[in-house]
Enzyme design. Structure first.
Site, mmCIF file in Angstrom:
data_model
loop_
_atom_site.group_PDB
_atom_site.id
_atom_site.type_symbol
_atom_site.label_atom_id
_atom_site.label_comp_id
_atom_site.label_asym_id
_atom_site.label_seq_id
_atom_site.Cartn_x
_atom_site.Cartn_y
_atom_site.Cartn_z
ATOM 1 N N ASP A 267 -1.221 6.496 6.321
ATOM 2 C CA ASP A 267 -2.312 5.283 6.138
ATOM 3 C C ASP A 267 -2.745 4.765 7.212
ATOM 4 O OD1 ASP A 267 -3.779 3.539 4.665
ATOM 5 O OD2 ASP A 267 -2.784 3.084 3.307
ATOM 6 N N LYS B 88 -12.118 -1.789 6.808
ATOM 7 C CA LYS B 88 -11.451 -2.385 6.960
ATOM 8 C C LYS B 88 -11.498 -3.308 8.689
ATOM 9 C CE LYS B 88 -8.716 -3.185 3.700
ATOM 10 N NZ LYS B 88 -7.193 -2.332 2.916
ATOM 11 N N TRP C 32 0.648 -0.861 0.266
ATOM 12 C CA TRP C 32 -0.073 0.184 0.340
ATOM 13 C C TRP C 32 0.699 1.118 -0.223
ATOM 14 C CZ3 TRP C 32 -3.999 -1.490 -1.986
ATOM 15 C CH2 TRP C 32 -4.965 -2.628 -1.835
HETATM 16 C C1 PLP Z 1 -7.566 -1.949 2.112
HETATM 17 C C2 PLP Z 1 -6.223 -0.722 1.824
HETATM 18 C C3 PLP Z 1 -6.253 0.144 1.101
HETATM 19 C C4 PLP Z 1 -6.915 -0.118 -0.373
HETATM 20 O O1 PLP Z 1 -8.226 0.517 -0.100
HETATM 21 P P1 PLP Z 1 -9.403 0.598 -1.439
HETATM 22 O O2 PLP Z 1 -10.211 1.271 -0.808
HETATM 23 O O3 PLP Z 1 -9.200 -0.655 -1.355
HETATM 24 O O4 PLP Z 1 -8.512 1.153 -2.046
HETATM 25 C C5 PLP Z 1 -4.976 1.347 0.868
HETATM 26 N N1 PLP Z 1 -4.469 1.462 3.088
HETATM 27 C C6 PLP Z 1 -4.528 -0.245 3.555
HETATM 28 C C7 PLP Z 1 -3.588 -0.166 4.302
HETATM 29 C C8 PLP Z 1 -5.123 -0.870 2.945
HETATM 30 O O5 PLP Z 1 -5.529 -1.543 4.029
#
Ligand code: PLP
Length: 360
Positions: free
Chosen positions: A171, A195, A101
């Site tokens: 993030d 998540k 990511w």
């Molecule tokens: C799942 C995830 C993403 C991507 O998210 P999307 O909503 O599918 O674009 C980005 N960063 C992390 C840490 C993730 O777990």
């Protein structure tokens, strides 16, 4: 009805109490005569829903007044672009590469300016967090970027990097609301909710006031400016009303459970059960350096791909779903977010112990 233990990394399990409330309110929300899905986003009822959701989130996290909360769409991947488009004034940013990511975020930022990859754990398949106590932070960097909990590899920054005065952008998609968070340490902290918080379709962005500016990169579309959404309280266009409503129910649930300190206590206890088992097992092994282990995502392997496959098949048949590791890593991964009860982790460990005995 028979609900399974769902160890998916995302979209992931939600608190059963919340799902039940959704079901109870599905046909009529309050005395509105309609479902939240059928409501105008400009209605009094929905305005109350989104305002309450923000108020509860602010209370849960302790978000200071000089930070704005935005409920956005486009998922995590859209933030990979929004961050540089809104923050890259010098067209330089520093990225710490701790997994897929962060890698994707850095590649996207490169569309807009110079990206310095100032630390990485790629040399050991992202199985650890690099030392970030004395980084070569670029003097002209607009921000330093991290992916704080690495969903795929199962690592977490237990200590935030020393950014030497630069704004930290983080993030936190796979750890948002899993433990207390000091918002003042960040310029921008954001997470896709699918998540650990709610149904896919909302990204929560918490951003310091002074970073919401007019002078974004030329050509930044209206919808990709933080200012557009901040000025309109996340109602510039039609938001994902239902998803925001469910997030609001999860915030209420978290408050009832005792808040983020209590969630952290529970999450530590759950992860401990699984990690203790892995540390004592002759068949199953964790893949992450101990001091960098995530409380949310726990990858593990047997060391034998065939055996991994047999384990996953047996576990699936026994009602432990979505234990297959990410396609880029293999093996297994158990995601044990807020909504996964301790009983789920204990049942999984008991099943693993049995499997080990039968196949060891
Ligand atoms: C799942 C995830 C993403 C991507 O998210 P999307 O909503 O599918 O674009 C980005 N960063 C992390 C840490 C993730 O777990």
């Amino acid at each position: 009805m028979s609900r399974v233990y769902n160890f998916s990394a995302g979209p992931a399990c939600l608190p059963e109490e919340v799902l039940r409330q959704c079901a109870a309110e599905m046909l009529e929300y309050g005395t509105s005569g309609m479902s939240v899905m059928e409501m105008s986003h400009r209605s009094k009822d929905f305005e109350a829903i989104i305002n309450q959701a923000e108020a509860d989130l602010r209370e849960l996290v302790g978000i200071p007044d000089n930070y704005r909360v935005l409920f956005l769409q486009g998922g995590g991947n859209t933030q990979f672009a929004m961050v540089p488009m809104n923050l890259m004034r010098n067209r330089v940013a520093d990225y710490i590469i701790t997994g897929q990511w962060a890698k994707k975020a850095a590649a996207e930022a490169e569309l807009f300016g110079k990206v310095n990859r100032i630390a990485s754990s790629a040399d050991k398949t992202f199985s650890y967090i690099p030392d970030c106590s004395d980084l070569p932070v670029s003097p002209d960097a607009d921000y330093v970027y991290i992916c704080q909990n690495n969903t795929i590899y199962g690592t977490v920054f237990h200590t935030l990097p020393d950014t030497k005065g630069k704004d930290l952008v983080s993030d936190v998609s796979s750890m948002l609301l899993s433990e207390p968070m000091d918002v003042t340490k960040y310029g921008v902290v954001w997470g896709g909710v699918q998540k650990n918080v709610g149904p896919a379709g909302v990204t929560i962005v918490i951003i310091r006031d002074d970073l919401i500016r007019e002078d974004v990169l030329p050509g930044t579309p209206t919808m990709l400016r933080y200012k557009t959404h901040a000025d309109n309280k996340s109602l510039y266009n039609t938001p994902p009303c239902w998803n925001i409503y469910v997030c609001g129910l999860v915030f209420k649930w978290l408050k009832e459970m005792g808040g983020l300190e209590e969630m952290q206590r529970r999450n530590i206890a759950k992860a401990q059960v699984l990690y203790d088992f892995l540390d004592g097992s002759h068949m199953f092994h964790g893949t992450v350096r101990k001091e960098d282990r995530s409380l949310m995502n726990v990858p593990f392997v047997t060391g034998d791909e065939e055996l991994d496959k047999r384990f996953i098949a047996a576990a699936t048949a026994a009602g432990f779903k979505n234990l297959k590791g990410h396609r880029t890593v293999g093996g297994m991964r158990a995601s044990i977010y807020n909504a996964m009860p301790m009983e789920g982790v204990q049942a999984l460990v008991a099943f693993m112990a049995e499997f080990e005995k039968a196949n060891g």
